[in-house]
Design an enzyme around this catalytic site. Structure first.
Site, short mmCIF file in Angstrom:
data_model
loop_
_atom_site.label_atom_id
_atom_site.label_comp_id
_atom_site.label_asym_id
_atom_site.label_seq_id
_atom_site.Cartn_x
_atom_site.Cartn_y
_atom_site.Cartn_z
NE ARG A 1 6.67 46.34 -98.80
CZ ARG A 1 5.67 45.55 -98.62
NH1 ARG A 1 4.95 45.12 -99.66
NH2 ARG A 1 5.35 44.95 -97.44
CE1 TYR B 1 11.57 71.70 -105.72
CE2 TYR B 1 10.92 69.63 -104.28
CZ TYR B 1 11.01 70.51 -105.50
OH TYR B 1 10.33 69.60 -106.50
CG ASP C 1 16.37 69.64 -99.70
OD1 ASP C 1 17.42 69.56 -100.36
OD2 ASP C 1 15.33 69.83 -100.36
CE LYS D 1 16.26 68.04 -107.67
NZ LYS D 1 15.06 67.86 -108.63
C1 LIG Z 1 16.15 71.61 -103.20
C2 LIG Z 1 15.16 70.45 -103.72
N1 LIG Z 1 14.83 69.54 -102.91
C3 LIG Z 1 14.02 68.55 -103.24
C4 LIG Z 1 13.68 68.37 -104.54
C5 LIG Z 1 13.04 66.93 -104.55
O1 LIG Z 1 13.53 66.13 -105.43
P1 LIG Z 1 12.74 65.28 -106.37
O2 LIG Z 1 12.39 66.13 -107.73
O3 LIG Z 1 13.35 64.17 -106.61
O4 LIG Z 1 11.41 64.89 -105.71
C6 LIG Z 1 14.25 69.21 -105.35
C7 LIG Z 1 13.52 69.34 -106.53
O5 LIG Z 1 13.83 70.06 -107.70
C8 LIG Z 1 14.90 70.38 -105.07
O6 LIG Z 1 15.15 71.29 -105.86
#
Ligand SMILES: Cc1ncc(COP(=O)(O)O)c(C=O)c1O
Length: 394
Positions: free
Chosen positions: A61, A115, A188, A213
């Site tokens: 882990r 988001y 983010d 991404k």
């Molecule tokens: C700007 C942004 N932050 C965070 C996330 C979350 O990522 P995950 O899909 O890996 O949980 C996304 C997903 O689309 C996103 O577009």
């Protein structure tokens, strides 16, 4: 894993980062080290491992060389960072970073452009814990920034550009104001990645990526990361350990593989995205193109000041109703219809950001479509969009 500063160029760092000999064992990339149990030679060795459980093999882990190599590489991309934690998704990275610093009675200042699942986490889990979330205008500037904070503000969360509406925030000014009040800053940074916006160098305390991404880049991995300054890195690591979070070595391996080519991919995504955006600007049925790297865009000035390039994700407003938008998206051949972005393939998504705004209402005259411009030939993508616009007009 802890990282160290260095002065190499970005491309060189991308190639070399995290490839310590003890982890690669002489291979170019660390192999997939699968483990739950780790066997020790004797009790003394087990007790010694307990003392260093974060960076020696101890128990599955806590990760192993495959995960450590990726974490180390991400740390190297953010000058000033102490280390990186890995999480099962971008959403998990965001929630863990927030949980690591807040306590009941605290206030989170959250950008209104965030988001949607980040918003849902704040409005459900954090609310249940007695934490207040106050949404603020992502376009707040100058002296208005000072007025954002209250005595209860514990952390200021940014997302720049916002991944639906693409407002660029004045991150250095927001961070300076937060720092003066002892408020922790998080971003983010998924759109730009540290390659286009080294967030910690711009004053941010915690730089969060949905590695799902651009880092992974192939739409086949779910993964997140938090890269943080000293003190906060250790706090986030402790929180994820207490919560029992772990990342599989297979996913870490795929993300490490993706990372090596992230620079060239991002360059192509950015250039192709701008070519498509400029073409869309000239189309009569397009009311507006929302892309911070286009002169005249609301975010252009700050983007030019702070960013080293553009990613391939942006939006446009179709002059029409939802039925026209559906006809357009359904008519596209090269753009897939689906969530997420940052993979090698193009995507188109109908979006309605007005649903999830409270501090600065969002309204545009028409219907929005978000495009992830992939690595296909831009001419093919443009021809596809021309077909889509023709379908929308019917
Ligand atoms: C700007 C942004 N932050 C965070 C996330 C979350 O990522 P995950 O899909 O890996 O949980 C996304 C997903 O689309 C996103 O577009």
């Amino acid at each position: 894993m802890s990282g160290s500063g260095n002065k190499k160029g970005d491309a060189t760092r991308l190639v070399e980062a995290g490839r310590r000999k003890e982890w690669t064992q002489g291979l170019v990339s660390p192999a997939v080290w699968r483990a739950s149990t780790v066997l020790f030679d004797d009790v003394a060795a087990l007790r010694e491992a307990v003392r260093h459980a974060d960076d020696v093999l101890y128990y599955g882990r806590r990760g192993g060389p495959t995960q450590w190599a990726l974490a180390d590489a991400l740390t190297e991309l953010e000058p000033g960072a102490a280390g990186t934690t890995l999480h099962a998704s971008g959403a998990a990275a965001i929630s863990t970073a927030l949980l690591a610093v807040i306590k009941p009675g605290d206030e989170v200042l959250m950008t209104d452009s965030t988001y949607e699942p980040t918003r849902v986490f704040c409005d459900t889990m954090l609310r249940k814990m007695g934490v207040t979330t106050r949404y603020y205008d992502p376009l707040v500037r100058g002296s208005d920034i000072d007025a954002l904070f209250s005595d209860k503000t514990k952390t200021l969360f940014m997302e720049s550009p916002g991944s639906l509406t693409f407002e660029v925030q004045d991150v250095p000014a927001l961070c300076a104001a937060a720092k003066a009040r002892g408020v922790i800053t998080m971003i983010d940074n998924t759109w730009a990645t540290p390659l286009l916006f080294p967030a910690i160098a711009h004053g941010v305390d915690v730089s969060i990526l949905a590695c799902t991404k651009y880092v992974s880049g192939h739409s086949d991995v779910m993964l997140g990361s938090c890269t943080a300054v000293p003190g906060l890195f250790e706090k986030i690591r402790k929180t994820l350990q207490i919560m029992g979070q772990a990342v599989s070595p297979d996913d870490a391996f795929l993300a490490s593989r993706g990372l090596r080519t992230m620079g060239v991919r991002l360059k192509q995504h950015g250039e192709a995205g701008l070519a498509v955006a400029r073409w869309l600007q000239q189309q009569q049925q397009v009311a507006k193109v929302i892309h911070p790297a286009l002169p005249g865009d609301a975010g252009y000035e700050l983007w030019s000041r702070d960013f080293k390039g553009a990613a391939g994700l942006f939006a446009f407003v179709l002059d029409g109703d939802d039925a026209a938008r559906v006809r357009m998206v359904d008519a596209l051949d090269h753009f897939g219809i689906g969530f997420s972005w940052g993979g090698f393939e193009s995507l188109a998504l109908p979006i309605d950001p007005e649903r999830c705004r409270s501090a600065r209402p969002w309204s545009v005259p028409g219907k929005m479509i978000r495009l992830q411009v992939g690595l296909e030939d831009p001419a093919d993508l443009i021809a596809d969009l021309a077909r889509g616009l023709a379908a929308a007009a019917q």
